[in-house]
Scaffold this motif. Structure first.
Motif, short mmCIF file in Angstrom:
data_model
loop_
_atom_site.label_atom_id
_atom_site.label_comp_id
_atom_site.label_asym_id
_atom_site.label_seq_id
_atom_site.Cartn_x
_atom_site.Cartn_y
_atom_site.Cartn_z
N ALA A 1 14.02 -2.67 -23.14
CA ALA A 1 13.60 -2.42 -21.76
C ALA A 1 13.94 -3.56 -20.81
N GLU A 2 14.30 -4.75 -21.33
CA GLU A 2 14.48 -5.91 -20.46
C GLU A 2 15.88 -6.52 -20.51
N TRP A 3 16.84 -5.87 -21.16
CA TRP A 3 18.17 -6.47 -21.27
C TRP A 3 18.91 -6.66 -19.94
N PRO A 4 18.67 -5.84 -18.88
CA PRO A 4 19.44 -6.05 -17.64
C PRO A 4 19.28 -7.43 -17.03
N GLN A 5 18.14 -8.10 -17.24
CA GLN A 5 17.95 -9.44 -16.69
C GLN A 5 19.05 -10.39 -17.17
N TYR A 6 19.37 -10.30 -18.45
CA TYR A 6 20.41 -11.15 -19.03
C TYR A 6 21.80 -10.67 -18.62
N ALA A 7 21.99 -9.37 -18.65
CA ALA A 7 23.32 -8.82 -18.38
C ALA A 7 23.79 -9.19 -16.98
N ARG A 8 22.96 -9.07 -16.00
CA ARG A 8 23.36 -9.36 -14.62
C ARG A 8 23.63 -10.86 -14.42
N THR A 9 22.81 -11.70 -15.06
CA THR A 9 23.00 -13.14 -14.93
C THR A 9 24.29 -13.59 -15.60
N VAL A 10 24.54 -13.13 -16.83
CA VAL A 10 25.75 -13.51 -17.55
C VAL A 10 26.98 -12.95 -16.86
N ARG A 11 26.90 -11.73 -16.36
CA ARG A 11 28.04 -11.13 -15.65
C ARG A 11 28.43 -11.99 -14.45
N ALA A 12 27.45 -12.47 -13.68
CA ALA A 12 27.75 -13.30 -12.52
C ALA A 12 28.47 -14.59 -12.93
N THR A 13 28.04 -15.19 -14.05
CA THR A 13 28.70 -16.39 -14.55
C THR A 13 30.13 -16.09 -14.99
N VAL A 14 30.32 -14.99 -15.68
CA VAL A 14 31.65 -14.62 -16.17
C VAL A 14 32.60 -14.39 -15.00
N LEU A 15 32.13 -13.71 -13.96
CA LEU A 15 32.99 -13.44 -12.80
C LEU A 15 33.45 -14.74 -12.15
N ALA A 16 32.58 -15.76 -12.16
CA ALA A 16 32.96 -17.05 -11.57
C ALA A 16 33.86 -17.84 -12.50
N GLU A 17 33.61 -17.79 -13.80
CA GLU A 17 34.33 -18.62 -14.75
C GLU A 17 35.71 -18.08 -15.11
N LYS A 18 35.89 -16.76 -15.13
CA LYS A 18 37.16 -16.21 -15.61
C LYS A 18 38.31 -16.44 -14.64
N ARG B 1 37.45 -14.30 -28.26
CA ARG B 1 37.33 -15.76 -28.41
C ARG B 1 37.13 -16.42 -27.06
N ILE B 2 37.81 -15.95 -26.04
CA ILE B 2 37.66 -16.54 -24.71
C ILE B 2 36.24 -16.35 -24.20
N MET B 3 35.70 -15.14 -24.40
CA MET B 3 34.35 -14.86 -23.91
C MET B 3 33.30 -15.68 -24.66
N VAL B 4 33.42 -15.75 -25.99
CA VAL B 4 32.38 -16.38 -26.80
C VAL B 4 32.52 -17.89 -26.84
N ARG B 5 33.75 -18.38 -27.01
CA ARG B 5 33.97 -19.82 -27.21
C ARG B 5 34.12 -20.60 -25.92
N HIS B 6 34.55 -19.95 -24.85
CA HIS B 6 34.86 -20.69 -23.63
C HIS B 6 33.96 -20.35 -22.45
N ILE B 7 33.68 -19.07 -22.24
CA ILE B 7 32.89 -18.67 -21.07
C ILE B 7 31.40 -18.70 -21.36
N LEU B 8 31.00 -18.20 -22.53
CA LEU B 8 29.58 -18.11 -22.86
C LEU B 8 28.85 -19.46 -22.79
N PRO B 9 29.43 -20.58 -23.28
CA PRO B 9 28.71 -21.86 -23.18
C PRO B 9 28.30 -22.24 -21.77
N ASN B 10 29.06 -21.78 -20.77
CA ASN B 10 28.70 -22.08 -19.38
C ASN B 10 27.53 -21.25 -18.88
#
Length: 312
Positions: free
Chosen positions: A179-196, A213-222
């Protein structure tokens, strides 16, 4: 000695976050209380003087004994007993353990699902991004309690009370998590859009690294700082959701109660004079929620400015 040559514990102790914590009395005390509650819950079987689930240690004649500071108390039961004769201190420790387990477990489900969807949505983009974000918007339009009440009520009707009682912790963790996954999805999506759009992602593509590998090893840590802040706050929200559901009779059964179940079961005794049966678990739940929320606010104020600065 350089930072690279320092032991891991020394780097943590001298980090800006650690220094800020030591100079913030509210956050420091909140962390100390949370760690104490966590250790009490973790070692509940060793600390509790009685096993509240062992019928051989329960005597109905000991029911509704008051805490040690009241008249007619029994020194054997520090905080009195409930309506079934169970030691309040022991059952509160076990209830705290269940509440923390469900709260942390639900946040793990939220994190895994929300982070995965946010990474895919932000990195792939296009129609998939639009579809996933519309699903997130639909999910956010319903409250967690409303979604959980519907699913748990249907589960009890279809599977029966015996099935629900057996798998109640798993069901609560799953439903609150979903019931609460959108909180994370929207936050991570915003970071990915800026980092990619940054050069290191282009360099990784040129080197032949795949999207995963790019998503998990490079973008996700940010995104880890923002994920950590959200998780702290979401633990409190998940514990509140579980306590609310248990109070409504849709959470943990009274045979294996959480703090919410203890409050619900003791509510009938509130006006009969046995106020401690519901008041003591309620006070423990309030303290737990308060310290987690204070820690979440401190993390948001401490890490948040760096998150915003990095996104510019």
């Amino acid at each position: 000695m350089s930072d690279q040559n320092m032991p891991a514990y020394a780097r943590v102790f001298t980090s800006n976050l650690s220094l800020n914590l030591r100079h913030n009395p509210v956050a420091f005390i909140s962390l100390a209380i949370f760690l104490l509650l966590f250790l009490l819950a973790l070692f509940a079987p060793l600390i509790a003087p009685y096993n509240p689930f062992d019928t051989t240690q329960i005597d109905i004649l000991d029911s509704e004994l008051p805490p040690f500071w009241a008249e007619q108390s029994d020194p054997s039961f520090l905080f009195g007993t409930d309506g079934q004769g169970r030691d309040m201190w022991s059952i509160m420790l076990y209830g705290l353990r269940l509440s923390l387990m469900i709260g942390i477990g639900a946040v793990v489900v939220q994190t895994l699902l929300g982070v995965s969807i946010g990474l895919i949505s932000g990195y792939v983009g296009g129609r998939l991004d639009s579809l996933l974000m519309r699903l997130a918007d639909i999910q956010l339009s319903f409250s967690t309690l409303m979604v959980a009440i519907v699913f748990l009520a249907v589960t009890q009707v279809v599977g029966g009370r015996a099935f629900f009682a057996q798998y109640a912790p798993v069901l609560l963790i799953t439903i609150i998590g979903l019931a609460e996954w959108p909180q994370y999805a929207r936050t991570v999506r915003a970071t990915v859009l800026a980092e990619k759009q940054k050069e290191y992602v282009d360099a990784a593509r040129i080197m032949g690294f795949g999207p995963l590998r790019i998503m998990v090893r490079h973008i996700l840590p940010n995104s880890l700082s923002s994920i950590f802040v959200i998780s702290t706050i979401q633990i409190a929200n998940a514990i509140i959701a579980e306590a609310s559901l248990s109070f409504l009779g849709l959470g943990m059964p009274i045979a294996y109660p959480s703090l919410g179940s203890l409050i619900s079961s003791g509510f009938d005794y509130l006006f009969s004079g046995s106020w401690w049966i519901t008041t003591l678990p309620a006070a423990l739940l309030v303290v737990l929620i308060l310290v987690v929320n204070l820690l979440g606010d401190w993390l948001r104020d401490t890490i948040g400015p760096r998150i915003l600065q990095g996104a510019r």
